[in-house]
Design a protein around this motif. Structure first.
Motif, PDB file in Angstrom:
ATOM      1  N   GLN A   1      17.735  -7.059 -14.059  1.00  0.00           N
ATOM      2  CA  GLN A   1      16.709  -6.170 -14.003  1.00  0.00           C
ATOM      3  C   GLN A   1      17.049  -5.345 -13.347  1.00  0.00           C
ATOM      4  OE1 GLN A   1      14.029  -9.346 -12.913  1.00  0.00           O
ATOM      5  NE2 GLN A   1      12.525  -8.868 -15.118  1.00  0.00           N
ATOM      6  N   PRO A   2      16.627  -3.838 -13.910  1.00  0.00           N
ATOM      7  CA  PRO A   2      16.592  -2.905 -13.718  1.00  0.00           C
ATOM      8  C   PRO A   2      16.093  -2.984 -11.649  1.00  0.00           C
ATOM      9  CG  PRO A   2      16.443  -2.577 -15.394  1.00  0.00           C
ATOM     10  CD  PRO A   2      15.762  -3.657 -15.875  1.00  0.00           C
ATOM     11  N   GLN A   3      14.967  -3.328 -11.688  1.00  0.00           N
ATOM     12  CA  GLN A   3      14.767  -2.612  -9.818  1.00  0.00           C
ATOM     13  C   GLN A   3      15.369  -4.281  -9.541  1.00  0.00           C
ATOM     14  OE1 GLN A   3      12.463  -2.562 -12.833  1.00  0.00           O
ATOM     15  NE2 GLN A   3      13.239  -0.055 -12.591  1.00  0.00           N
ATOM     16  N   GLU A   4      15.703  -4.854 -10.042  1.00  0.00           N
ATOM     17  CA  GLU A   4      16.582  -6.529  -9.512  1.00  0.00           C
ATOM     18  C   GLU A   4      17.847  -6.248  -9.618  1.00  0.00           C
ATOM     19  OE1 GLU A   4      15.087  -8.495  -7.107  1.00  0.00           O
ATOM     20  OE2 GLU A   4      13.908  -7.897  -7.011  1.00  0.00           O
ATOM     21  N   THR A   5      18.246  -5.514  -9.641  1.00  0.00           N
ATOM     22  CA  THR A   5      20.292  -5.281 -10.167  1.00  0.00           C
ATOM     23  C   THR A   5      20.902  -6.560  -8.921  1.00  0.00           C
ATOM     24  OG1 THR A   5      20.890  -3.284  -8.448  1.00  0.00           O
ATOM     25  CG2 THR A   5      19.938  -3.270 -10.901  1.00  0.00           C
ATOM     26  N   ARG A   6      22.162  -6.443  -9.906  1.00  0.00           N
ATOM     27  CA  ARG A   6      23.025  -8.001  -8.507  1.00  0.00           C
ATOM     28  C   ARG A   6      24.608  -7.250  -8.857  1.00  0.00           C
ATOM     29  NH1 ARG A   6      19.098  -8.543  -7.004  1.00  0.00           N
ATOM     30  NH2 ARG A   6      17.685 -10.542  -6.497  1.00  0.00           N
ATOM     31  N   HIS A   7      25.535  -7.257  -8.139  1.00  0.00           N
ATOM     32  CA  HIS A   7      26.967  -7.503  -8.959  1.00  0.00           C
ATOM     33  C   HIS A   7      27.894  -8.347  -8.869  1.00  0.00           C
ATOM     34  CE1 HIS A   7      27.362  -6.877  -4.324  1.00  0.00           C
ATOM     35  NE2 HIS A   7      28.182  -7.072  -4.586  1.00  0.00           N
ATOM     36  N   ILE A   8      28.774  -8.100  -9.364  1.00  0.00           N
ATOM     37  CA  ILE A   8      30.066  -9.585  -9.197  1.00  0.00           C
ATOM     38  C   ILE A   8      31.990  -8.215  -9.823  1.00  0.00           C
ATOM     39  CG2 ILE A   8      31.275 -10.826 -10.972  1.00  0.00           C
ATOM     40  CD1 ILE A   8      28.087 -11.802 -11.830  1.00  0.00           C
ATOM     41  N   TRP A   9      31.721  -9.040  -8.826  1.00  0.00           N
ATOM     42  CA  TRP A   9      33.118  -8.028  -8.802  1.00  0.00           C
ATOM     43  C   TRP A   9      34.450  -9.053  -9.746  1.00  0.00           C
ATOM     44  CZ3 TRP A   9      34.702  -3.238  -6.667  1.00  0.00           C
ATOM     45  CH2 TRP A   9      34.097  -3.075  -6.225  1.00  0.00           C
ATOM     46  N   MET A  10      35.115  -8.089 -10.299  1.00  0.00           N
ATOM     47  CA  MET A  10      35.572  -8.550 -11.284  1.00  0.00           C
ATOM     48  C   MET A  10      36.960  -8.282 -11.529  1.00  0.00           C
ATOM     49  SD  MET A  10      33.273  -8.839 -14.987  1.00  0.00           S
ATOM     50  CE  MET A  10      34.551  -9.837 -15.423  1.00  0.00           C
ATOM     51  N   SER A  11      38.158  -8.900 -11.629  1.00  0.00           N
ATOM     52  CA  SER A  11      39.324  -8.700 -11.837  1.00  0.00           C
ATOM     53  C   SER A  11      40.274  -7.997 -13.725  1.00  0.00           C
ATOM     54  CB  SER A  11      39.842  -9.447 -11.741  1.00  0.00           C
ATOM     55  OG  SER A  11      40.148  -9.950  -9.999  1.00  0.00           O
ATOM     56  N   ASN A  12      41.780  -8.193 -13.679  1.00  0.00           N
ATOM     57  CA  ASN A  12      41.901  -8.730 -15.309  1.00  0.00           C
ATOM     58  C   ASN A  12      41.731  -9.621 -16.151  1.00  0.00           C
ATOM     59  OD1 ASN A  12      43.074  -6.954 -16.721  1.00  0.00           O
ATOM     60  ND2 ASN A  12      44.928  -7.678 -17.160  1.00  0.00           N
ATOM     61  N   ASN A  13      41.521  -8.487 -17.196  1.00  0.00           N
ATOM     62  CA  ASN A  13      41.179 -10.351 -18.312  1.00  0.00           C
ATOM     63  C   ASN A  13      40.056 -11.607 -17.878  1.00  0.00           C
ATOM     64  OD1 ASN A  13      43.093  -8.989 -19.589  1.00  0.00           O
ATOM     65  ND2 ASN A  13      45.293 -10.583 -18.948  1.00  0.00           N
ATOM     66  N   GLN A  14      38.775 -10.401 -17.359  1.00  0.00           N
ATOM     67  CA  GLN A  14      37.554 -11.803 -16.334  1.00  0.00           C
ATOM     68  C   GLN A  14      36.692 -11.276 -17.572  1.00  0.00           C
ATOM     69  OE1 GLN A  14      36.954 -11.528 -12.741  1.00  0.00           O
ATOM     70  NE2 GLN A  14      38.545 -13.285 -12.837  1.00  0.00           N
ATOM     71  N   ALA A  15      36.065 -12.102 -17.980  1.00  0.00           N
ATOM     72  CA  ALA A  15      34.006 -11.638 -19.148  1.00  0.00           C
ATOM     73  C   ALA A  15      33.173 -11.751 -17.777  1.00  0.00           C
ATOM     74  CB  ALA A  15      34.310 -12.479 -20.077  1.00  0.00           C
ATOM     75  N   VAL A  16      32.307 -11.600 -19.093  1.00  0.00           N
ATOM     76  CA  VAL A  16      30.770 -11.913 -17.468  1.00  0.00           C
ATOM     77  C   VAL A  16      29.553 -11.349 -18.779  1.00  0.00           C
ATOM     78  CG1 VAL A  16      30.740  -8.944 -17.288  1.00  0.00           C
ATOM     79  CG2 VAL A  16      29.362 -11.161 -16.002  1.00  0.00           C
ATOM     80  N   ILE A  17      28.973 -12.647 -18.520  1.00  0.00           N
ATOM     81  CA  ILE A  17      27.821 -13.170 -19.701  1.00  0.00           C
ATOM     82  C   ILE A  17      26.483 -11.995 -19.052  1.00  0.00           C
ATOM     83  CG2 ILE A  17      25.936 -15.023 -20.922  1.00  0.00           C
ATOM     84  CD1 ILE A  17      28.015 -16.685 -20.193  1.00  0.00           C
ATOM     85  N   SER A  18      26.106 -10.695 -19.965  1.00  0.00           N
ATOM     86  CA  SER A  18      24.866 -10.477 -19.374  1.00  0.00           C
ATOM     87  C   SER A  18      23.462 -10.935 -20.242  1.00  0.00           C
ATOM     88  CB  SER A  18      24.990  -8.635 -20.170  1.00  0.00           C
ATOM     89  OG  SER A  18      23.898  -8.215 -19.857  1.00  0.00           O
TER      90      SER A  18
END
Length: 280
Positions: free
Chosen positions: A224-241
């Motif tokens: 959420q905009p006031q509760e952000t998190r981060h995920i480090w990613m490499s080539n050819n990877q996907a992330v669910i939003s």
């Protein structure tokens, strides 16, 4: 060949606040999409969205139904979008062949039974990136080249987010039930995508990052905009939003990503913007 799949369940934003790094990555990161002569799939309970990759090297690979679908064939109640991010190849749909070059897309509607992926050259195999969503109606198959895409230029070098958006499988070009797909290419010297950030509570989204140099990475921001998190990613990877989450990224170099959406409507501009100065 083999079809590998896993199921991811939807989570509340209240719960996600408590996730540590490992849990966050386990729930949202799709780390391995491509393995030789196989198909890898992730079935998400966010809008029943399936993300996958097919890598036909020496032999064709076939899109078989997986158990969560409870279907006789994969597209019995679904539609499919494919973008090739590798060498030249082709997709056979019920015996009809569709050549697909680098960064070209193919939409396959509900009801098509036999889907096969092939590479033209085993030494430079195709990499077929897949998105699939539930479908209530049959729409015709359509191929979309890079030249046929709707192109939008956004951002600037001054804010490090100059980028070209190519809308490929979108309702202004292709009839679909709910699936929308496109590609955003960051220009040299730019690293930020989808900034200013936004959420769209009517739709979820999956980002697939590619053309990331081997020794570089992308930091994907979610939450959420006031509760952000981060995920480090490499080539050819996907992330669910999830629909409640922002989806933006910053790389250690420029890169390209594919966005796929599903949900209530087909309006690309349906989003609630978040001011950069209000992100936390």
């Amino acid at each position: 060949m083999a079809t590998h799949y896993e199921v991811r369940y939807a989570g509340s934003p209240r719960d996600v606040k408590s996730y540590d790094t490992e849990r966050l990555r386990n729930e949202f990161l799709i780390g391995k999409l491509f393995s030789e002569n196989d198909i890898n799939l992730v079935y998400s309970h966010y809008d029943r969205f399936i993300t996958g990759g097919a890598l036909p090297k020496d032999n064709p690979v076939i899109l078989n139904p997986i158990d969560p679908l409870k279907a006789d064939y994969f597209l019995e109640r679904r539609e499919l979008g494919v973008i090739n991010v590798g060498g030249p190849g082709s997709i056979s749909v019920d015996g009809q062949n569709y050549p697909l070059d680098y960064k070209e897309a193919l939409y396959v509607g509900r009801g098509n039974k036999d889907i096969e992926f092939r590479s033209d050259d085993a030494s430079h195999p195709a990499l077929f990136y897949l998105n699939s969503t539930p479908a209530h109606k049959v729409y015709p198959i359509k191929k979309i080249s890079r030249e046929e895409a709707e192109v939008v230029e956004l951002g600037s070098l001054e804010t490090a987010n100059a980028r070209t958006i190519r809308k490929l499988i979108v309702n202004s070009l292709v009839d679909t039930c709910q699936l929308q797909m496109g590609m955003t290419e960051l220009k040299t010297g730019s690293v930020w995508n989808t900034m200013p950030a936004h959420v769209h509570d009517r739709r979820m989204e999956v980002y697939f990052y590619f053309e990331v140099p081997e020794d570089q990475a992308v930091c994907h921001f979610m939450g959420q905009p006031q509760e952000t998190r981060h995920i480090w990613m490499s080539n050819n990877q996907a992330v669910i939003s999830p629909a409640w989450s922002i989806h933006a990224g910053s790389g250690t170099s420029n890169y390209t990503f594919i966005w796929g959406m599903a949900g209530e409507n087909l309006d690309y501009g349906d989003m609630d913007h978040c001011k950069i100065t209000e992100l936390k």
